[in-house]
Scaffold this motif. Structure first.
Motif, PDB file in Angstrom:
ATOM      1  N   ASP A 176      30.592  16.920  27.954  1.00 33.95           N
ATOM      2  CA  ASP A 176      31.058  18.020  27.361  1.00 33.95           C
ATOM      3  C   ASP A 176      31.618  19.119  28.215  1.00 33.95           C
ATOM      4  OD1 ASP A 176      30.337  17.646  24.371  1.00 33.95           O
ATOM      5  OD2 ASP A 176      28.520  17.277  25.411  1.00 33.95           O
ATOM      6  N   ASP A 177      31.456  18.773  29.578  1.00 39.49           N
ATOM      7  CA  ASP A 177      32.184  19.956  30.331  1.00 39.49           C
ATOM      8  C   ASP A 177      33.368  19.371  30.946  1.00 39.49           C
ATOM      9  OD1 ASP A 177      29.735  21.624  30.291  1.00 39.49           O
ATOM     10  OD2 ASP A 177      29.049  21.048  32.239  1.00 39.49           O
ATOM     11  N   ILE A 178      33.966  18.245  30.592  1.00 37.61           N
ATOM     12  CA  ILE A 178      35.092  17.727  30.965  1.00 37.61           C
ATOM     13  C   ILE A 178      36.347  18.489  30.108  1.00 37.61           C
ATOM     14  CG2 ILE A 178      36.613  15.649  31.174  1.00 37.61           C
ATOM     15  CD1 ILE A 178      34.077  14.023  31.659  1.00 37.61           C
ATOM     16  N   GLU A 179      37.429  19.114  30.891  1.00 36.56           N
ATOM     17  CA  GLU A 179      38.562  19.473  30.116  1.00 36.56           C
ATOM     18  C   GLU A 179      39.622  18.423  29.682  1.00 36.56           C
ATOM     19  OE1 GLU A 179      41.231  21.722  28.297  1.00 36.56           O
ATOM     20  OE2 GLU A 179      39.374  22.385  28.823  1.00 36.56           O
ATOM     21  N   ARG A 180      39.926  17.560  30.890  1.00 40.41           N
ATOM     22  CA  ARG A 180      40.826  16.482  30.868  1.00 40.41           C
ATOM     23  C   ARG A 180      40.548  15.628  32.009  1.00 40.41           C
ATOM     24  NH1 ARG A 180      46.586  18.446  30.399  1.00 40.41           N
ATOM     25  NH2 ARG A 180      47.357  16.871  31.654  1.00 40.41           N
ATOM     26  N   GLY A 239      33.760   8.058  20.950  1.00 45.78           N
ATOM     27  CA  GLY A 239      32.257   7.944  20.819  1.00 45.78           C
ATOM     28  C   GLY A 239      31.717   7.378  22.283  1.00 45.78           C
ATOM     29  N   ALA A 240      32.266   7.609  23.167  1.00 46.08           N
ATOM     30  CA  ALA A 240      31.715   6.994  24.560  1.00 46.08           C
ATOM     31  C   ALA A 240      30.326   7.574  24.915  1.00 46.08           C
ATOM     32  CB  ALA A 240      32.720   7.394  25.677  1.00 46.08           C
ATOM     33  N   TRP A 241      29.544   6.612  25.355  1.00 48.09           N
ATOM     34  CA  TRP A 241      28.116   7.308  25.601  1.00 48.09           C
ATOM     35  C   TRP A 241      28.126   7.623  27.057  1.00 48.09           C
ATOM     36  CZ3 TRP A 241      23.607   8.592  24.227  1.00 48.09           C
ATOM     37  CH2 TRP A 241      22.624   8.768  24.952  1.00 48.09           C
ATOM     38  N   ASP A 242      28.724   6.944  27.820  1.00 49.02           N
ATOM     39  CA  ASP A 242      28.816   7.612  29.201  1.00 49.02           C
ATOM     40  C   ASP A 242      30.237   7.384  29.700  1.00 49.02           C
ATOM     41  OD1 ASP A 242      29.646   4.886  29.997  1.00 49.02           O
ATOM     42  OD2 ASP A 242      27.286   4.192  30.292  1.00 49.02           O
ATOM     43  N   LEU A 243      30.491   8.004  31.079  1.00 47.25           N
ATOM     44  CA  LEU A 243      31.924   8.295  31.552  1.00 47.25           C
ATOM     45  C   LEU A 243      32.708   7.179  31.618  1.00 47.25           C
ATOM     46  CD1 LEU A 243      33.933  10.494  32.633  1.00 47.25           C
ATOM     47  CD2 LEU A 243      32.794  10.320  34.588  1.00 47.25           C
ATOM     48  N   ALA A 244      31.932   6.105  32.363  1.00 42.18           N
ATOM     49  CA  ALA A 244      32.771   4.942  32.515  1.00 42.18           C
ATOM     50  C   ALA A 244      33.350   4.347  31.224  1.00 42.18           C
ATOM     51  CB  ALA A 244      32.012   3.954  33.081  1.00 42.18           C
ATOM     52  N   GLU A 245      33.035   4.350  29.972  1.00 37.51           N
ATOM     53  CA  GLU A 245      33.392   3.739  28.720  1.00 37.51           C
ATOM     54  C   GLU A 245      34.588   4.263  28.450  1.00 37.51           C
ATOM     55  OE1 GLU A 245      29.519   2.387  26.077  1.00 37.51           O
ATOM     56  OE2 GLU A 245      30.252   4.409  25.773  1.00 37.51           O
ATOM     57  N   ILE A 246      34.939   5.688  28.828  1.00 37.42           N
ATOM     58  CA  ILE A 246      36.201   6.370  28.426  1.00 37.42           C
ATOM     59  C   ILE A 246      37.496   5.627  28.864  1.00 37.42           C
ATOM     60  CG2 ILE A 246      37.659   8.677  28.573  1.00 37.42           C
ATOM     61  CD1 ILE A 246      34.767   9.778  28.914  1.00 37.42           C
ATOM     62  N   PHE A 247      37.278   4.780  29.914  1.00 35.21           N
ATOM     63  CA  PHE A 247      38.377   4.344  30.463  1.00 35.21           C
ATOM     64  C   PHE A 247      38.997   3.041  29.815  1.00 35.21           C
ATOM     65  CE2 PHE A 247      36.431   7.081  33.837  1.00 35.21           C
ATOM     66  CZ  PHE A 247      37.440   7.885  33.693  1.00 35.21           C
ATOM     67  N   ARG A 274      39.853  16.395  25.617  1.00 36.89           N
ATOM     68  CA  ARG A 274      38.507  16.438  25.253  1.00 36.89           C
ATOM     69  C   ARG A 274      38.411  16.008  23.848  1.00 36.89           C
ATOM     70  NH1 ARG A 274      38.698  22.420  26.012  1.00 36.89           N
ATOM     71  NH2 ARG A 274      37.559  22.657  23.886  1.00 36.89           N
ATOM     72  N   LYS A 275      39.442  16.015  23.144  1.00 38.02           N
ATOM     73  CA  LYS A 275      39.526  15.398  21.696  1.00 38.02           C
ATOM     74  C   LYS A 275      39.286  13.965  21.731  1.00 38.02           C
ATOM     75  CE  LYS A 275      41.546  15.737  16.982  1.00 38.02           C
ATOM     76  NZ  LYS A 275      41.286  14.327  16.739  1.00 38.02           N
ATOM     77  N   MET A 276      40.138  13.415  22.774  1.00 40.16           N
ATOM     78  CA  MET A 276      40.002  11.866  22.862  1.00 40.16           C
ATOM     79  C   MET A 276      38.735  11.436  23.350  1.00 40.16           C
ATOM     80  SD  MET A 276      43.021   9.943  24.710  1.00 40.16           S
ATOM     81  CE  MET A 276      43.303   8.065  24.786  1.00 40.16           C
ATOM     82  N   SER A 323      36.554   8.420  13.361  1.00 38.61           N
ATOM     83  CA  SER A 323      37.512   7.737  14.185  1.00 38.61           C
ATOM     84  C   SER A 323      37.095   6.472  14.186  1.00 38.61           C
ATOM     85  CB  SER A 323      37.422   8.241  15.599  1.00 38.61           C
ATOM     86  OG  SER A 323      36.250   8.234  16.070  1.00 38.61           O
ATOM     87  N   LEU A 324      38.104   5.500  14.514  1.00 35.96           N
ATOM     88  CA  LEU A 324      37.826   3.898  14.723  1.00 35.96           C
ATOM     89  C   LEU A 324      38.539   3.461  15.894  1.00 35.96           C
ATOM     90  CD1 LEU A 324      36.632   1.195  13.288  1.00 35.96           C
ATOM     91  CD2 LEU A 324      38.837   0.970  12.354  1.00 35.96           C
ATOM     92  N   THR A 325      37.750   2.752  16.838  1.00 35.93           N
ATOM     93  CA  THR A 325      38.296   2.411  18.079  1.00 35.93           C
ATOM     94  C   THR A 325      37.974   0.907  18.308  1.00 35.93           C
ATOM     95  OG1 THR A 325      37.648   4.886  19.032  1.00 35.93           O
ATOM     96  CG2 THR A 325      38.361   2.966  20.538  1.00 35.93           C
TER      97      THR A 325
END
Length: 679
Positions: A126-130, A56-64, A49-51, A604-606
């Motif tokens: 915000d509902d994602i655990e991992r 700063g991802a806006w949507d789910l796809a960006e996380i990857f 969750r912290k990652m 954070s800086l990514t």
């Protein structure tokens, strides 16, 4: 949990259970067994969750974008729904149909074009655990379509989301409101999350187009209005049994199309929902038996309106797709040195898709699976995983996909892994059954055939070998993977004319049509136009080899640095001009630096660097690019709860680059404010 006899490397060269369980994160997805990451049979990236928050991802796809070897492209498609593509090791068109994606064990792999409609999943960040990303084939655990990798998203237990939560975001072209409420008591807990999102997507005009023509100067129409509602309830029936119930809905308006297409740009309505029931019984010695059933529904209400010279023509491009899936799984320990998980599932996909299948009734696709994985501790420092999946489906019959892996704790905190696996990919409904045609009455009636499936496709196949290393150096965690993948029978589209009046249809590579394929494809008095038609054929092959590395360094209690690197080379004869050799960036990097300045302030800086690539289906190769995102947050008390105000800026330096192809340009510098209240 590990059962008795499951030991790991300890201090002074001895092996004890505690050291790895205390220091190595536990993964749940690779073999379907709970295992320390250094005892799993494949490489895994864990996103917590912290990652997710720090990215700063806006949507789910960006996380990857943070996962080594992942290629993420913003709004890669303008057909069906305008969605991003997420693919592992390239070799992908806009739908990325060589990777399985699960949410709480429920497949969200679309039965139509394949791949995932990322913006249409009923899920709030915000509902994602991992999130666990298995980097490599995993058909042994999750069957066909777990071809190059698996993403398993786990949501938070309802007991962990009690009380009130509110998240508000506003910024350039973006706005969102998410509200959550959780209640219940010790045995029964529940939560409800609702969200509204407006997303203006890409900018209307492309900045500095690579060509001065209409097609390359205008972006796609891709505004979205997203409504979401999810419910989760967890009930401890007694000390052994628990029941999980879930419901989700995602719907709203989606824009679609190019102004230079054959059809006008338009707005369409989508509606997706699911229902899930999962019963678990905890057995002695860490065993468990579970039964899960879910139903998923995918709907798109869409009408295509033809542009001149055929103004006035319209076509129903709507779709309704149901998925029914029942799975049973059993975990137990046959001996002190072994654990076994086994089970099976049956699935029905029922799809109504008149335009693309040229039929007015639904199409049914059946699937049955039997799987198992044995974890065997040969010696305290050596763990062997052996698993396989037997699968039968209506398109390609029966296949067995095995995997074997050996993990050697050669020194406390340091592990080598060697594995070999086989995997398959089943053809998508569109590849296997497409009959995509348009009846044009003027100036003379004819069928314009865009895609016609010849059928008889075989599954794609991969043989994957890897050597991995997982190590811990004080505050530094390291993961290195060296891989060699051989892919065969790759399915790709090729031009042919299905309307050849001679009755002999020319096929790529001398392919011979089955005798039951009709010739002419036309009703009486209706001409047939199919010069530019496409069909799918198994005539591709490739070898992907390279290495990946991910590092996580904690120089202090308040600072975390995460780095990912991927180097991949694709060699292929590029049959029928399919550019496999260019379809994965040779080098890509990601870097995240997160720091808490004090009890209130954090930042954070990514950064990302992605090499040049020509995705399958992309017309031109796109250049390498770099992008930097930043996030600054202030945490505070709010009554009896906590609050956070964050400023997120994506593309800090306003880089103007393309993703997937030269008509996909993400927005320039974009900023928004996010307020979270957790009471």
């Amino acid at each position: 949990m590990l059962s008795a006899g499951m030991a790991s490397a300890g201090e002074n060269g001895t092996f004890s259970e505690s050291v790895y369980l205390d220091e190595m994160p536990v993964v749940l997805s690779v073999s379907r067994l709970s295992q320390p990451v250094d005892e799993a049979p494949a490489a895994v990236t864990i996103i917590d969750r912290k990652m997710i928050r720090d990215s700063g991802a806006w949507d789910l796809a960006e996380i990857f974008r943070l996962v080594p070897g992942m290629y993420v492209a913003y709004h890669a498609s303008n057909v069906y729904t305008t969605n991003s593509t997420v693919s592992y090791h390239g070799l992908s068109d806009a739908y990325a149909h060589r990777m399985q994606v699960l949410v709480d064990g429920r497949s969200v792999y679309s039965p139509l074009f394949g791949g995932v409609l990322w913006d249409d999943i009923p899920l709030a960040l915000d509902d994602i655990e991992r999130i666990e990303v298995i980097r490599g084939p995993n058909s042994a655990s999750y069957g066909a379509n777990s071809f190059l990798g698996v993403i398993n998203i786990t949501t938070r237990h309802s007991a962990e989301t009690q009380g009130k939560f509110l998240s508000l975001s506003t910024g350039r072209g973006r706005g969102e409101a998410v509200a959550r409420y959780g209640g219940g008591d010790g045995d029964f807990t529940w939560r409800m999350t609702a969200g509204l999102r407006n997303d203006a997507g890409e900018e209307a005009r492309i900045f500095d187009p690579i060509k001065n023509d209409t097609k390359h100067e205008a972006n796609k129409q891709d505004d979205k209005r997203i409504r979401q509602l999810t419910l989760r309830a967890d009930y401890h029936l007694d000390v052994r049994d628990e029941l999980e119930l879930q419901f989700g809905y995602n719907g709203g308006m989606r824009e679609e199309g190019f102004g230079t297409d054959s059809f006008y740009t338009r707005q369409k309505q989508v509606a997706n929902n699911f229902q899930l029931v999962h019963w678990r019984r905890h057995l002695d010695a860490g065993g468990e038996v579970g039964v899960q059933f879910y139903h998923g529904y995918e709907e798109s209400r869409d009408t295509l309106y033809a542009m001149p010279p055929y103004t006035g023509l319209s076509f129903n491009a709507g779709v309704e797709a149901h998925r029914y899936d029942l799975e049973v799984q059993h975990i137990f320990s046959p001996s002190e040195a072994t654990r076994l998980v086994w089970g099976g599932s049956v699935r029905l996909d029922r799809t109504y898709w008149p335009l693309y299948l040229n039929r007015q009734n639904s199409f049914d696709f059946h699937l049955a699976r039997l799987f198992g994985n044995l974890e065997w501790r040969v010696k305290p420092e050596v763990v062997v995983n052996m698993g396989a999946m037997a699968e039968n489906n209506d398109f390609t019959g029966t296949d067995v996909t095995p995997r074997v892996a050996v993990n050697w704790h050669f020194s406390p905190g340091h592990t080598l892994r060697a594995s070999h696996s086989r995997a398959t990919r089943t053809p998508t409904l569109y590849e296997q059954e497409a009959d995509n045609r348009y009846r044009v009455p003027l100036p003379a009636p004819y069928d314009w055939i865009v895609r016609y499936a010849v059928g008889g496709l075989k599954p794609e196949r991969i043989k994957s070998t890897e050597i991995g290393y997982v190590g811990k150096f004080s505050r530094l965690d390291a993961d290195f993977r060296l891989f060699h993948d051989e892919l065969s029978d790759l399915i790709s589209p090729h031009n042919y004319n299905p309307c050849n009046p001679t009755g002999t249809l020319p096929m790529p590579g001398g392919f011979v049509l089955p005798p039951n394929v009709p010739v002419g494809l036309t009703a009486p008095g209706v001409a047939c136009y199919g010069v530019d038609s496409l069909g799918s054929f198994n005539n591709g092959s490739a070898v992907i080899k390279g290495f990946e590395m991910q590092l996580q360094w904690r120089p202090g209690e308040r600072t975390r640095l995460i780095y990912g690197l991927s180097h991949a080379i694709v060699s292929s004869p590029n049959e029928n001009e399919q550019p496999y050799t260019n379809s994965v960036p040779t080098n890509s990097h990601s870097l995240m630096l997160a720091h808490s300045f004090d009890a209130h302030w954090s930042g954070s800086l990514t950064g990302y660097h992605v090499g040049e690539v020509r995705a399958l289906g992309g017309v031109q190769k796109v250049d390498a690019y770099e992008r930097w995102d930043g996030r600054l947050a202030y945490r505070f008390r709010s009554g009896n709860g906590n609050g956070e105000l964050a400023l997120v800026v994506q593309n800090l330096f306003d880089a103007r680059y393309f993703e997937y192809e030269a008509v996909n340009q993400p927005p320039g510098r974009t900023a928004w404010l996010n307020l979270k209240l957790d009471i």
